[in-house]
Structures are given as structure tokens and as C-alpha cells.
Motif scaffolding. Sequence first.
Motif, PDB file in Angstrom:
ATOM      1  N   ARG A 191       1.041  -0.921   0.205  1.00  0.00           N
ATOM      2  CA  ARG A 191       0.215  -0.587   0.393  1.00  0.00           C
ATOM      3  C   ARG A 191       0.571   1.353   0.081  1.00  0.00           C
ATOM      4  N   ASP A 192       1.782   1.246  -0.126  1.00  0.00           N
ATOM      5  CA  ASP A 192       2.684   2.306   0.693  1.00  0.00           C
ATOM      6  C   ASP A 192       3.088   3.070  -0.933  1.00  0.00           C
ATOM      7  N   ALA A 193       3.274   4.039  -1.070  1.00  0.00           N
ATOM      8  CA  ALA A 193       3.148   4.995  -2.230  1.00  0.00           C
ATOM      9  C   ALA A 193       4.215   4.826  -2.573  1.00  0.00           C
ATOM     10  N   ALA A 194       5.604   5.085  -2.063  1.00  0.00           N
ATOM     11  CA  ALA A 194       6.678   4.398  -2.164  1.00  0.00           C
ATOM     12  C   ALA A 194       7.134   3.225  -2.424  1.00  0.00           C
ATOM     13  N   CYS A 195       6.159   2.111  -2.663  1.00  0.00           N
ATOM     14  CA  CYS A 195       6.793   0.964  -3.152  1.00  0.00           C
ATOM     15  C   CYS A 195       5.821   0.464  -4.191  1.00  0.00           C
ATOM     16  N   ARG A 196       4.894   1.536  -4.410  1.00  0.00           N
ATOM     17  CA  ARG A 196       4.282   1.330  -6.310  1.00  0.00           C
ATOM     18  C   ARG A 196       4.869   2.541  -7.126  1.00  0.00           C
ATOM     19  N   THR A 197       5.875   3.287  -6.209  1.00  0.00           N
ATOM     20  CA  THR A 197       6.614   4.203  -7.532  1.00  0.00           C
ATOM     21  C   THR A 197       7.617   3.432  -7.523  1.00  0.00           C
ATOM     22  N   ILE A 198       7.957   2.279  -7.582  1.00  0.00           N
ATOM     23  CA  ILE A 198       9.858   1.787  -7.872  1.00  0.00           C
ATOM     24  C   ILE A 198       9.401   1.053  -8.761  1.00  0.00           C
ATOM     25  N   SER A 199      10.211   0.441  -9.462  1.00  0.00           N
ATOM     26  CA  SER A 199      10.200  -0.771 -10.940  1.00  0.00           C
ATOM     27  C   SER A 199       9.532  -1.869  -9.754  1.00  0.00           C
ATOM     28  N   PRO A 200       8.825  -3.041 -10.803  1.00  0.00           N
ATOM     29  CA  PRO A 200       8.464  -4.207 -10.090  1.00  0.00           C
ATOM     30  C   PRO A 200       9.840  -5.318  -9.754  1.00  0.00           C
ATOM     31  N   GLY A 201      10.709  -4.863  -9.919  1.00  0.00           N
ATOM     32  CA  GLY A 201      11.912  -5.360  -9.336  1.00  0.00           C
ATOM     33  C   GLY A 201      12.350  -4.909  -7.891  1.00  0.00           C
ATOM     34  N   GLN A 202      12.801  -3.845  -7.761  1.00  0.00           N
ATOM     35  CA  GLN A 202      13.128  -3.093  -6.273  1.00  0.00           C
ATOM     36  C   GLN A 202      11.407  -3.173  -5.523  1.00  0.00           C
ATOM     37  N   ALA A 203      10.421  -3.473  -5.832  1.00  0.00           N
ATOM     38  CA  ALA A 203       8.761  -3.891  -5.163  1.00  0.00           C
ATOM     39  C   ALA A 203       9.491  -5.191  -4.224  1.00  0.00           C
ATOM     40  N   GLU A 204       9.829  -6.082  -5.343  1.00  0.00           N
ATOM     41  CA  GLU A 204      10.225  -8.009  -4.918  1.00  0.00           C
ATOM     42  C   GLU A 204      11.290  -7.696  -4.166  1.00  0.00           C
ATOM     43  N   GLY A 205      12.961  -6.175  -4.334  1.00  0.00           N
ATOM     44  CA  GLY A 205      13.700  -6.328  -2.904  1.00  0.00           C
ATOM     45  C   GLY A 205      13.241  -5.904  -1.380  1.00  0.00           C
ATOM     46  N   VAL A 206      12.287  -4.905  -1.820  1.00  0.00           N
ATOM     47  CA  VAL A 206      11.446  -4.527  -0.771  1.00  0.00           C
ATOM     48  C   VAL A 206      11.059  -5.492   0.806  1.00  0.00           C
ATOM     49  N   LEU A 207       9.772  -6.617  -0.994  1.00  0.00           N
ATOM     50  CA  LEU A 207       9.028  -7.475  -0.170  1.00  0.00           C
ATOM     51  C   LEU A 207       9.544  -8.778   0.747  1.00  0.00           C
ATOM     52  N   PHE A 208      11.015  -8.678  -0.008  1.00  0.00           N
ATOM     53  CA  PHE A 208      11.537  -9.973   0.196  1.00  0.00           C
ATOM     54  C   PHE A 208      12.516 -10.238   1.510  1.00  0.00           C
ATOM     55  N   PRO A 209      12.464 -10.057   2.103  1.00  0.00           N
ATOM     56  CA  PRO A 209      12.740  -9.885   4.160  1.00  0.00           C
ATOM     57  C   PRO A 209      11.512 -10.431   4.516  1.00  0.00           C
ATOM     58  N   ILE A 210      10.197  -9.402   4.049  1.00  0.00           N
ATOM     59  CA  ILE A 210       8.922  -9.891   4.155  1.00  0.00           C
ATOM     60  C   ILE A 210       8.189 -11.553   4.157  1.00  0.00           C
ATOM     61  N   ARG A 211       9.142 -11.600   3.285  1.00  0.00           N
ATOM     62  CA  ARG A 211       8.586 -13.504   2.817  1.00  0.00           C
ATOM     63  C   ARG A 211       9.828 -14.793   2.804  1.00  0.00           C
ATOM     64  N   PHE A 212      10.337 -13.963   3.066  1.00  0.00           N
ATOM     65  CA  PHE A 212      11.625 -15.269   3.395  1.00  0.00           C
ATOM     66  C   PHE A 212      10.819 -14.701   5.169  1.00  0.00           C
TER      67      PHE A 212
END
Length: 97
Positions: free
Chosen positions: A46-67
Motif C-alpha cells: 500500500r505504501d506509495a513509495a513501493c508503488r513508484t519503484i520498479s517491480p524488481g525493486q518492489a520485490e527486493g523490499v518484499l523479500f525480507p518479509i517473505r523470507f
Amino acid sequence: MNTANLQLEGVLLALSRLLETMRNKGLLTSGEIETALAEAEDACRRDAACRTISPGQAEGVLFPIRFLRAATNRQEGPSPTFTDIATSIGEDKDRHG
């Protein structure tokens, strides 16, 4: 490999063990851990910052949570390695797009 990546690996493994210890001691239930991590992933999406970055970068942000979700949702047995968990995340992502 980037030193920051190696540090992230260590931190994620340590956090996953801490969450497991909290669960084993009855401080948090599996459901509470899963809910907290699911809420963190939802907040990121939901974070606007996550929606304005590339999909690859967003995956990088989500990776620790998914891990952490993958590490704490595993069956009993020996602790998986970082590579084991990261591979399962990648395979899951490939299956679910």
C-alpha cells in the motif's frame, strides 16, 4: 556478492530463529507471527513509495518479509539454510506470478 546482501542474510536468519524461539516459548503463536508478517507485506504494497519503484525493486523490499514468512511457516526439523528459503520463495513466486 555485495557485503550488504551478506549482512541481510545474517539478519534474516537471526530474526527467523528469534521468531521461532518466541513461538516455541509461547510468547507468540504461529498465527500471530503470520498475521504480523502478512500485515507488514500488505503495508508495503500500500505504501506509495513501493508503488513508484520498479517491480524488481518492489520485490527486493518484499523479500525480507517473505523470507521471514517462509522461515517461520516451515515444518519441524533442521533449520533450513538461507539458500533453501530463498529458493523456495523464488519457486513460489514463479508458480504464482
